[in-house]
Scaffold this active site. Structure first.
Site, PDB file in Angstrom:
ATOM      1  N   ARG A   1       0.837  -1.213   0.000  1.00  0.00           N
ATOM      2  CA  ARG A   1       0.000   0.000   0.000  1.00  0.00           C
ATOM      3  C   ARG A   1       0.868   1.257   0.000  1.00  0.00           C
ATOM      4  NH1 ARG A   1      -3.291  -0.426   5.096  1.00  0.00           N
ATOM      5  NH2 ARG A   1      -1.367  -1.455   5.688  1.00  0.00           N
TER       6      ARG A   1
ATOM      7  N   ASN B   1      -6.285  -2.498   2.154  1.00  0.00           N
ATOM      8  CA  ASN B   1      -6.336  -3.953   2.188  1.00  0.00           C
ATOM      9  C   ASN B   1      -7.790  -4.409   2.223  1.00  0.00           C
ATOM     10  OD1 ASN B   1      -3.553  -4.269   2.277  1.00  0.00           O
ATOM     11  ND2 ASN B   1      -3.471  -4.405   4.497  1.00  0.00           N
TER      12      ASN B   1
END
Length: 90
Positions: free
Chosen positions: A18, A36
């Protein structure tokens, strides 16, 4: 300007993926978010100029040094959200 939704599958959680996506987005002037999923994937929405978004998504497909992307599903969205920045959600 175009707007895309994508789900990235593979080894993409617990490896800084990320942060990699956020860094690439910020370097390219993209707006949107990444997070996520409960299924072990990463999902994102991104807005920007057409070529920049396509180049960004191709970089996401290649992945970061510690990730292993096995699949990316991309879907163009019809409306813009006019995000203010690119951030990590959740």
């Amino acid at each position: 300007m175009i707007h895309y939704y994508a789900i990235v599958k593979g080894r993409v959680q617990g490896v800084g993926f990320r942060y990699f996506v956020q860094g690439e987005a910020n370097n390219r002037g993209m707006k949107g978010w990444v997070r996520n999923t409960d299924e072990g994937h990463v999902e994102l929405k991104v807005e920007g100029e057409q070529q920049a978004v396509h180049d960004f998504l191709e970089t996401v497909r290649k992945g970061s040094p510690f990730s292993k992307v096995t699949d990316i599903q991309m879907e163009p969205l019809t409306e813009l959200a006019y995000y203010k920045n690119f951030r990590i959600k959740g």
